[in-house]
Design an enzyme around this catalytic site. Structure first.
Site, PDB file in Angstrom:
ATOM      1  N   ARG A  97      23.987  37.658  18.675  1.00  0.00           N
ATOM      2  CA  ARG A  97      24.290  38.882  18.398  1.00  0.00           C
ATOM      3  C   ARG A  97      23.385  39.874  18.542  1.00  0.00           C
ATOM      4  O   ARG A  97      23.562  41.224  18.622  1.00  0.00           O
ATOM      5  CB  ARG A  97      24.706  38.769  16.847  1.00  0.00           C
ATOM      6  CG  ARG A  97      25.095  40.166  16.251  1.00  0.00           C
ATOM      7  CD  ARG A  97      25.965  40.020  14.760  1.00  0.00           C
ATOM      8  NE  ARG A  97      26.258  41.471  14.337  1.00  0.00           N
ATOM      9  CZ  ARG A  97      26.906  41.416  13.300  1.00  0.00           C
ATOM     10  NH1 ARG A  97      27.675  40.430  13.135  1.00  0.00           N
ATOM     11  NH2 ARG A  97      27.388  42.680  12.972  1.00  0.00           N
ATOM     12  N   HIS A 102      18.253  49.703  20.697  1.00  0.00           N
ATOM     13  CA  HIS A 102      18.041  49.867  19.277  1.00  0.00           C
ATOM     14  C   HIS A 102      16.760  49.793  18.788  1.00  0.00           C
ATOM     15  O   HIS A 102      16.619  50.291  17.851  1.00  0.00           O
ATOM     16  CB  HIS A 102      19.290  48.985  18.543  1.00  0.00           C
ATOM     17  CG  HIS A 102      20.617  49.453  18.588  1.00  0.00           C
ATOM     18  ND1 HIS A 102      21.240  49.660  19.866  1.00  0.00           N
ATOM     19  CD2 HIS A 102      21.318  49.948  17.575  1.00  0.00           C
ATOM     20  CE1 HIS A 102      22.416  49.982  19.644  1.00  0.00           C
ATOM     21  NE2 HIS A 102      22.621  50.228  18.291  1.00  0.00           N
ATOM     22  N   ASN A 146      21.796  44.762  20.071  1.00  0.00           N
ATOM     23  CA  ASN A 146      20.525  45.838  19.686  1.00  0.00           C
ATOM     24  C   ASN A 146      19.953  46.278  20.987  1.00  0.00           C
ATOM     25  O   ASN A 146      18.964  47.028  20.955  1.00  0.00           O
ATOM     26  CB  ASN A 146      19.695  44.911  18.861  1.00  0.00           C
ATOM     27  CG  ASN A 146      20.106  44.533  17.848  1.00  0.00           C
ATOM     28  OD1 ASN A 146      20.962  45.178  17.002  1.00  0.00           O
ATOM     29  ND2 ASN A 146      19.783  43.516  17.122  1.00  0.00           N
ATOM     30  N   LYS A 154      32.366  43.553  21.184  1.00  0.00           N
ATOM     31  CA  LYS A 154      31.691  43.414  19.906  1.00  0.00           C
ATOM     32  C   LYS A 154      32.248  42.201  19.235  1.00  0.00           C
ATOM     33  O   LYS A 154      31.507  41.431  18.716  1.00  0.00           O
ATOM     34  CB  LYS A 154      31.637  44.625  18.956  1.00  0.00           C
ATOM     35  CG  LYS A 154      30.870  44.352  17.881  1.00  0.00           C
ATOM     36  CD  LYS A 154      30.142  45.679  17.412  1.00  0.00           C
ATOM     37  CE  LYS A 154      29.292  45.136  16.363  1.00  0.00           C
ATOM     38  NZ  LYS A 154      28.630  46.450  15.700  1.00  0.00           N
ATOM     39  N   HIS A 168      15.691  52.846  17.203  1.00  0.00           N
ATOM     40  CA  HIS A 168      15.765  53.163  15.845  1.00  0.00           C
ATOM     41  C   HIS A 168      14.235  53.461  15.512  1.00  0.00           C
ATOM     42  O   HIS A 168      13.937  54.403  14.660  1.00  0.00           O
ATOM     43  CB  HIS A 168      15.615  51.491  15.045  1.00  0.00           C
ATOM     44  CG  HIS A 168      16.959  51.119  14.586  1.00  0.00           C
ATOM     45  ND1 HIS A 168      17.275  49.907  14.356  1.00  0.00           N
ATOM     46  CD2 HIS A 168      18.253  51.789  14.787  1.00  0.00           C
ATOM     47  CE1 HIS A 168      18.514  49.647  14.341  1.00  0.00           C
ATOM     48  NE2 HIS A 168      19.091  50.740  14.448  1.00  0.00           N
ATOM     49  N   HIS A 202      21.910  58.944  15.722  1.00  0.00           N
ATOM     50  CA  HIS A 202      21.724  57.618  16.488  1.00  0.00           C
ATOM     51  C   HIS A 202      22.153  57.402  17.738  1.00  0.00           C
ATOM     52  O   HIS A 202      21.346  56.532  18.401  1.00  0.00           O
ATOM     53  CB  HIS A 202      22.587  56.693  15.350  1.00  0.00           C
ATOM     54  CG  HIS A 202      22.574  55.251  15.611  1.00  0.00           C
ATOM     55  ND1 HIS A 202      21.483  54.457  15.379  1.00  0.00           N
ATOM     56  CD2 HIS A 202      23.299  54.392  16.356  1.00  0.00           C
ATOM     57  CE1 HIS A 202      21.935  53.236  15.811  1.00  0.00           C
ATOM     58  NE2 HIS A 202      22.905  53.030  16.214  1.00  0.00           N
ATOM     59  N   GLU A 231      23.780  37.083  13.022  1.00  0.00           N
ATOM     60  CA  GLU A 231      22.764  37.635  13.972  1.00  0.00           C
ATOM     61  C   GLU A 231      21.386  36.543  13.751  1.00  0.00           C
ATOM     62  O   GLU A 231      20.296  37.042  13.410  1.00  0.00           O
ATOM     63  CB  GLU A 231      22.070  39.084  13.425  1.00  0.00           C
ATOM     64  CG  GLU A 231      21.028  39.560  14.819  1.00  0.00           C
ATOM     65  CD  GLU A 231      20.801  41.017  14.423  1.00  0.00           C
ATOM     66  OE1 GLU A 231      21.541  41.685  13.425  1.00  0.00           O
ATOM     67  OE2 GLU A 231      20.194  41.550  15.215  1.00  0.00           O
ATOM     68  N   GLU A 286      27.201  53.886  22.866  1.00  0.00           N
ATOM     69  CA  GLU A 286      27.531  52.469  22.645  1.00  0.00           C
ATOM     70  C   GLU A 286      28.585  51.894  23.217  1.00  0.00           C
ATOM     71  O   GLU A 286      28.755  50.661  23.487  1.00  0.00           O
ATOM     72  CB  GLU A 286      27.904  52.681  20.821  1.00  0.00           C
ATOM     73  CG  GLU A 286      26.857  53.080  19.994  1.00  0.00           C
ATOM     74  CD  GLU A 286      25.904  51.783  19.629  1.00  0.00           C
ATOM     75  OE1 GLU A 286      25.731  50.865  19.974  1.00  0.00           O
ATOM     76  OE2 GLU A 286      24.770  52.370  18.835  1.00  0.00           O
ATOM     77  N   LYS A 308      28.271  44.570   9.382  1.00  0.00           N
ATOM     78  CA  LYS A 308      26.900  45.091   8.857  1.00  0.00           C
ATOM     79  C   LYS A 308      27.099  46.250   8.048  1.00  0.00           C
ATOM     80  O   LYS A 308      27.627  47.081   8.498  1.00  0.00           O
ATOM     81  CB  LYS A 308      26.093  45.238  10.193  1.00  0.00           C
ATOM     82  CG  LYS A 308      25.185  44.039  10.808  1.00  0.00           C
ATOM     83  CD  LYS A 308      24.165  44.578  11.803  1.00  0.00           C
ATOM     84  CE  LYS A 308      23.533  43.358  12.436  1.00  0.00           C
ATOM     85  NZ  LYS A 308      22.640  43.948  13.331  1.00  0.00           N
ATOM     86  N   ARG A 337      30.793  40.999  -6.776  1.00  0.00           N
ATOM     87  CA  ARG A 337      30.145  40.228  -5.887  1.00  0.00           C
ATOM     88  C   ARG A 337      31.166  40.258  -4.880  1.00  0.00           C
ATOM     89  O   ARG A 337      31.389  39.034  -4.092  1.00  0.00           O
ATOM     90  CB  ARG A 337      30.218  38.787  -6.498  1.00  0.00           C
ATOM     91  CG  ARG A 337      28.984  38.745  -7.516  1.00  0.00           C
ATOM     92  CD  ARG A 337      28.592  37.281  -7.798  1.00  0.00           C
ATOM     93  NE  ARG A 337      27.647  37.405  -8.888  1.00  0.00           N
ATOM     94  CZ  ARG A 337      28.043  37.069 -10.109  1.00  0.00           C
ATOM     95  NH1 ARG A 337      29.272  36.919 -10.307  1.00  0.00           N
ATOM     96  NH2 ARG A 337      27.058  37.101 -11.049  1.00  0.00           N
TER      97      ARG A 337
END
Lengths: 378, 378
Positions: free
Chosen positions: B249, B256, B253, B235, B260, B275, B245, B194, B152, B130
């Site tokens: 945040r 993105h 994106n 960032k 994506h 990417h 997010e 980016e 992330k 955990r």
């Protein structure tokens, strides 16, 4: 008026975790009132019900009728009953089905079942879209007083139980006390071991109350609700102090280091030993070990074991069908238990009933010697 | 004296997240100084290095020598390079190896690699026991300025990219700018998309600086460190405001949602589209879509595309080898993107360079019409 619509008929136990705070509702009729409750608390959210084949057959239709009646979109995801379900392949399948139903981040994964379903569904909720809504509807006593509260979710590894998972809090827990009537006596007893645990940790008054009133807890009604609510309050208080088990929360592991080792040694075969039975024996061992170390009066170890024996729980290794192997095997299982810190052994020991404490740096040699004695008992 | 032992030679970017705060160290020599840095910051912790076969061959020996030199126990876990590694079966294998090496909760999973390794290793660190210790050592420009910062982590599903994962912050990020010299120009460019993004979101001065100084960033030295540090700071500021997010945040994106969809439409085949290239085209689309909606001056859409073109990045769908299918296919990919809220489409649009904003409730019909135009461009 359904009980869920009548807050007076329910006991509410809040779990205070800042922005992750939530309520545990305890009482009668929560399954058939679930639609109204969810529609009020989480308007517009779709629901993925994760359940096992056994529980789904008994309680699925009533829950689904309630959700449909409240206009909630729902899908049922069914897994096989039993501890073996807590593995990667099943997790992947559940996650895939949640995504296939196109549930979004704000939608809800609802665990309808015992600890296995709650742990698995909660872990799925934690990782789909990096965290979805999550509601626990525990259907075993064990789940109502322990696993559904506190946010521990996860699956097992070949290296040990619950070694893979997340701390992930539900948004709501609905503990319907009616559903416990469908449990076998053995299942109910196994959950009772965790109820007794809260008395043994730090509430000697509750333990004494259980010694007098345990029959009422098994029977149902007011005593049962009181025992469940007291247990949930005790767990909620510990979790609120230490959400991710860096300190105090370890107290909840009373009986669990020994207990997990016994579960491992019986290959998680529920026919031989279920979790609560492992905890019952483990708690007795924690007290006997404490007595052996001179920390606790031997009479306290006898008294707590006598109560567990009275309700029909096992208290000795010799009661486990097929045995648990030798000292080496048990020590290996204890060493892989996740409550190991930097190579030292941590145990929850006791100075008496309701006086448990965290003992770090326990000497492995002392544990070996104690386990050898335990295996020699008859 | 190694550079890691000389804080003056490094740029430090703190990420402020209360008890989950951590530092990003940027500069030269961090791989060979890693042992000293980790021994100082995380004394007594063992390390599981997760890397891919390609990066492990180049940088593994220097890192391992450094860890051994500092007396740190370490194990290398190697996965195959490429996006296909971000799947359940590989996650399970990595988790199993971490446990097989008997690493404890306080020990460290160290991601040595690009975004794929960082996302996978970070997710493994999040779920073993955990939550274990986690250190990012990003070896691509993309990972240094984006994926290694912000917590992330995750893997892909057949339903879409990054649909399964956790928000899990590292305890330290070591961005060694020397290792970027081993990247191909194509890889470096992809990461540069980016970098440019941070200017386009809310820093028009940085974008203008890049238009003038991009050759220095590609070349290395002071301009490169400045661009990486500026990106990380940007960032870190957004992540500090909105860790999981739920709001701001989402600005990160930019490019993105379209990007994506393009990655999905090319089946995550890095030979056709990586990417950063998807993001480059996606950002151009976000600006062209904004211009079409009358939100942004058409000249800004031309200007930003011209800069990306100048560094050699693709800016049009027609530049993707093999094409991306029709409007229906792209719309389906956009609909499954996890940045969907309750059936509405969310896009990051712009009022100009450095003036991006979150547009919720974007009309799917307008997106369809725009994509049809984009597919018709040549």
């Amino acid at each position: 008026m359904t009980p869920a619509a009548d807050p007076q008929g329910l006991t509410r136990v809040p779990v205070a975790l800042a922005e992750r705070s939530y309520d545990i509702l305890i009482g009668s009729g929560l399954v058939r009132g679930a639609g109204a409750t969810l529609a009020e608390r989480f308007p517009g959210r779709a629901v993925a019900i994760v359940t096992d084949a056994h529980v789904g057959e008994i309680h699925g239709p009533a829950l689904e009728a309630s959700l449909s009646g409240a206009g909630i979109r729902h899908h049922r995801i069914t897994v096989a009953p039993g501890e073996a379900t807590k593995r990667f392949a099943v997790l992947e399948e559940v996650v895939d089905q949640i995504l296939a139903h196109r549930l979004e981040r704000g939608d809800i994964v609802l665990a309808l079942g015992g600890g296995v379903v709650g742990d698995l569904a909660g872990f799925a909720a934690a990782i789909v879209r990096r965290g979805m809504g999550f509601v626990q509807m525990p259907t075993s006593l064990l789940a109502q007083v322990d696993s559904s509260v506190g946010g521990k979710t996860g699956i097992n590894s070949r290296h040990g139980k619950n070694l893979i998972g997340a701390f992930y809090q539900p948004g709501l827990v609905l503990a319907d006390t009616d559903v416990l009537d469908t449990l076998s006596t053995r299942e109910f007893r196994a959950g009772y071991a965790e109820v007794a645990k809260y008395g043994l940790i730090d509430d000697p008054g509750f333990f004494a109350w259980l010694e007098t009133n345990w029959r009422g807890v098994f029977q149902g009604g007011r005593d049962r609700v009181h025992a469940i609510a007291t247990s949930c309050r005790a767990k909620a208080a510990v979790v609120a102090r230490d959400e991710t088990e860096t300190g105090d929360r370890a107290l909840l592991n009373l009986g669990h280091t020994f207990g997990h080792a016994l579960e491992a040694a019986t290959a998680y075969d529920g026919a031989r030993l279920v979790h609560g039975e492992g905890v019952a024996i483990g708690m007795c061992q924690a007290f006997r070990f404490s007595a052996k170390l001179g920390l606790c009066a031997p009479m306290d170890a006898v008294r707590m074991a006598n109560h567990l024996k009275a309700v029909g729980l096992p208290t000795e290794l010799s009661e486990i069908p097929g045995g648990v192997g030798d000292v080496d095997r048990l020590m290996a299982a204890i060493g892989q238990d996740k409550k190991v810190a930097r190579g030292k052994l941590t145990f929850i020991l006791a100075r008496g009933i309701g006086e448990s404490f965290i003992a770090r740096d326990v000497d492995p040699a002392a544990v070996r010697e104690f386990l050898a004695e335990e295996l020699a008992r008859d």
